[in-house]
Enzyme design. Structure first.
Site, PDB file in Angstrom:
ATOM      1  N   SER A  54       0.833  -1.196   0.000  1.00  0.00           N
ATOM      2  CA  SER A  54       0.000   0.000   0.000  1.00  0.00           C
ATOM      3  C   SER A  54       0.874   1.255   0.000  1.00  0.00           C
ATOM      4  CB  SER A  54      -0.926  -0.056   1.220  1.00  0.00           C
ATOM      5  OG  SER A  54      -1.958   0.865   1.078  1.00  0.00           O
ATOM      6  N   ARG A  82     -11.581   6.485  10.091  1.00  0.00           N
ATOM      7  CA  ARG A  82     -11.085   5.109  10.091  1.00  0.00           C
ATOM      8  C   ARG A  82     -12.157   4.149   9.576  1.00  0.00           C
ATOM      9  NH1 ARG A  82      -6.939   1.617   9.627  1.00  0.00           N
ATOM     10  NH2 ARG A  82      -7.091  -0.158  11.007  1.00  0.00           N
ATOM     11  N   ASP A 140      -8.738  -6.502  -4.744  1.00  0.00           N
ATOM     12  CA  ASP A 140      -8.340  -5.190  -4.221  1.00  0.00           C
ATOM     13  C   ASP A 140      -8.860  -4.111  -5.155  1.00  0.00           C
ATOM     14  OD1 ASP A 140      -7.091  -2.920  -3.305  1.00  0.00           O
ATOM     15  OD2 ASP A 140      -5.079  -3.770  -3.254  1.00  0.00           O
ATOM     16  N   HIS A 193      -8.012  -5.139  -0.317  1.00  0.00           N
ATOM     17  CA  HIS A 193      -6.693  -4.513  -0.166  1.00  0.00           C
ATOM     18  C   HIS A 193      -5.945  -5.059   1.050  1.00  0.00           C
ATOM     19  CE1 HIS A 193      -3.654  -1.473  -0.625  1.00  0.00           C
ATOM     20  NE2 HIS A 193      -3.907  -0.934   0.538  1.00  0.00           N
ATOM     21  N   ASP A 194      -6.701  -5.346   2.117  1.00  0.00           N
ATOM     22  CA  ASP A 194      -6.095  -5.847   3.349  1.00  0.00           C
ATOM     23  C   ASP A 194      -5.355  -7.168   3.181  1.00  0.00           C
ATOM     24  OD1 ASP A 194      -6.220  -4.081   5.366  1.00  0.00           O
ATOM     25  OD2 ASP A 194      -7.928  -4.978   6.413  1.00  0.00           O
TER      26      ASP A 194
END
Lengths: 388, 230
Positions: A160, A230, A326, A359-360
């Site tokens: 990232s 967040r 992602d 994405h994680d």
């Protein structure tokens, strides 16, 4: 949430781990032209530096990551964010390599950032902190290595925002980087991603407790703003299949709908928890500054509109990885970089890992990612040993 | 690689000291040392590794499977996940001295486009493929009334990746349609027996070769002319 928690800027002073004052204590010139300093970089290391200092792996963390990639986090008490990747016998083998992970410039875990004390005023910088860029973060890391007497890194790796730093490292210091691994990254931040970041920043700045960035003067913290930022960002790190598998439409601690605005659904409860726990360890201003740094990143623009120029005549070996699900840093972004590297005749390998975790995925248990990275790093190390 | 010479354009491939499969060793023997090349469909990287480490080539690979890319990366090779139909366009003109396509042509969606793309990237390509014109394949089809099932062609029709089966003659026809130059050409049978495919005598190879390896050149180029590596 507990109001008894010390403010993040007080907490970071007490954090364990080595710190180095870079550039001999002199201020550093930022990409914007502003001067900042003296600059301290907090970092963590694992493994032993070998005699000729050739086994260094530099790990660049992501937006909300920090230097605690391995080991118990001093604030959350949770395992490091890349325990699965780094350790004895793992893809980045600490029995063989000297692994160093610095907290990025602008961060809030001991490296100079908006929560650090401004030497001119004696109070935290707050929004008096100058705007920083990915290049400034990379420059600070390079100066940290100078301070530690390390010239070359065998591998610089990150996911990232860490991948952005990896690409910038290779573009700016090609002779210092033997190999580079950029996971779920991009050569520039997309319009959609800038938009998401802006939502997060506006949430923080709309919180009355933000106080224009000088909340520490009032003994406040913009917890609800940072928490909403967040929560919004966290959705972008996941994928619909991952959310569905984890929560579906299941209700939280109840059998029927409340016909109100409680966290009826598990997914709501999860996001609230993510937001609430994040504010315990992260500084709101740091979030503003680091997201801004990512927004400004555009390696193509930095190299006269042709990304290939960033990688011409490089001897660095590259590995890029992306994940099928992602949508924040999609495969197309990595492929753009691969194409540019091919135009520059660089040594590049690329894999799109099959995963539905969004994405994680780069932080999670992805055996294919571990195999690819492990094989790559091992081959670089063996090649280097054979060449000596 | 050692070529044990026989008579009238016939050879038996010697054992490759790196354990390279005979058909890959034949392809490797056609590559000038120290050149820049792309191996399309490089699989686990056995040929590419040989070309890079033994023949000193500056090699890149393209492979569709993650397992293949992982194996290549672990060998220290630079390999990009991709497939010939879609990803050859990502490379600039004249990126390489050679583009190699071994045992992959019949598995691509558009063999004709792939060949043209390969010759855009390099002025020489080396293509190997299974020959469905081999006598055993013909015999199998005629006697059984089913798709050929032979030693060389043992995968059932519903599992073979080869969606565009062809014979040596079919392949030659395509080179004429595309006006491609044909350089060296070999037939391979019983794993190690190599026959030079002489111009105008494809019929024999079409009958006796289980596999064929062709060196193709750009249309505008006189036959046999090879750009030297820089």
């Amino acid at each position: 949430m507990s109001k008894a928690m010390p403010a993040v800027h007080e907490l970071q002073e007490s954090l364990a781990g080595p710190r180095a004052v870079i550039n001999g204590g002199k201020p550093i010139r930022l990409e914007s032209g502003a001067m900042l300093g003296p600059v301290t970089v907090a970092y963590q290391t694992w493994g032993e530096l070998n005699a000729d200092r050739s086994n260094v792996v530099l790990v660049c963390h992501a937006l909300t990551g920090d230097q605690y990639a391995v080991g118990t986090h001093p604030i959350t008490g949770k395992p490091g964010w890349w325990e699965s990747m780094i350790g004895p016998g793992k893809s980045i083998d600490t029995d063989r390599f000297f692994v160093i992970c610095p907290n990025c410039l602008g961060g809030c875990m001991g490296t100079t950032g908006p929560a650090a004390t401004n030497p001119e005023t004696g109070e935290p910088y707050g929004t008096a902190f100058p705007v920083i860029t990915i290049r400034d973060m990379v420059q600070a890391q390079a100066m940290l290595l100078d301070t530690l007497g390390i010239d070359k890194v065998m591998c610089v790796i990150g996911g990232s925002m860490g991948a952005m730093q990896v690409l910038d490292w290779a573009a700016c210091f090609p002779k210092r980087v033997v190999s580079a691994v950029a996971i779920a990254g991009a050569a520039r931040h997309s319009a959609q991603n800038i938009a998401f970041h802006e939502v997060g920043r506006q949430a923080i700045m709309a919180d009355p407790d933000w106080c224009n960035g000088f909340y520490f003067r009032e003994g406040k913290r913009p917890e609800s703003g940072l928490s909403v930022a967040r929560m919004a960002a966290h959705i972008t790190y996941l994928s619909e299949p991952a959310l569905w598998r984890k929560f579906g439409r299941a209700l939280q601690d109840r059998y029927t709908k409340s016909y109100g605005f409680d966290a009826d659904f598990q997914v709501e409860s999860y996001l609230r928890y993510q937001g609430a726990s994040f504010v315990q360890r992260f500084d709101a201003n740091a979030y503003l500054y680091i997201t801004r740094a990512m927004d400004y990143f555009d390696l193509e623009a930095d190299f006269d509109g042709d990304l290939a120029n960033a990688f011409r005549n490089t001897q660095t070996r590259f590995l890029l990885l992306s994940f099928t699900s992602d949508w924040l840093f999609p495969t197309s972004e990595s492929k753009e970089v691969v194409r540019a590297m091919n135009r520059a005749a660089a040594n590049v390998s690329f894999v799109e890992v099959e995963s539905d975790k969004g994405h994680d995925a780069f932080l999670l248990d992805e055996p294919d990612m571990f195999a690819t990275v492990g094989g790559f790093v091992d081959s670089v190390a063996r090649e280097q040993e054979a060449g000596r | 690689m050692s070529l044990l010479s026989g008579s009238r354009g016939r050879f038996v491939l010697g054992h490759n000291e790196y354990g390279l499969r005979p058909d890959l060793a034949l392809v490797a023997s056609m590559v000038e040392p120290g050149t820049r090349l792309l191996d399309v469909g490089c699989g686990d990287g056995a040929l590419l590794e040989y070309l890079v480490k033994v023949k000193g080539c500056d090699g890149r690979g393209m492979e569709i499977s993650q397992a293949g890319v992982n194996a290549c990366v672990a060998r220290g090779l630079s390999v990009v996940q991709g497939d010939a139909d879609r990803h050859l366009v990502d490379y600039p003109d004249d990126s390489f001295d050679y583009v190699i396509l071994s045992q992959t042509l019949q598995a691509v969606r558009s063999p004709r486009e792939v060949l043209l793309q390969m010759l855009r990237l390099a002025d020489t390509t080396i293509v190997s493929f299974l020959n469905y014109g081999h006598w055993a394949a013909r015999w199998s089809m005629v006697t059984r009334g089913r798709m050929p099932h032979t030693r060389a062609l043992s995968t059932p029709w519903f599992e073979t990746p080869n969606i565009h089966p062809c014979t040596v003659k079919d392949f030659m026809d395509l080179t004429r349609i595309l006006k491609l130059g044909v350089g060296r050409a070999y037939g391979l049978a019983k794993e190690r027996e190599v026959t030079t495919i002489a111009h105008g005598f494809e019929g024999q190879a079409n009958l006796f070769a289980e596999q064929a390896v062709f060196e193709l050149l750009r249309p505008e180029q006189p036959k046999g002319k090879k750009r030297r590596p820089a």
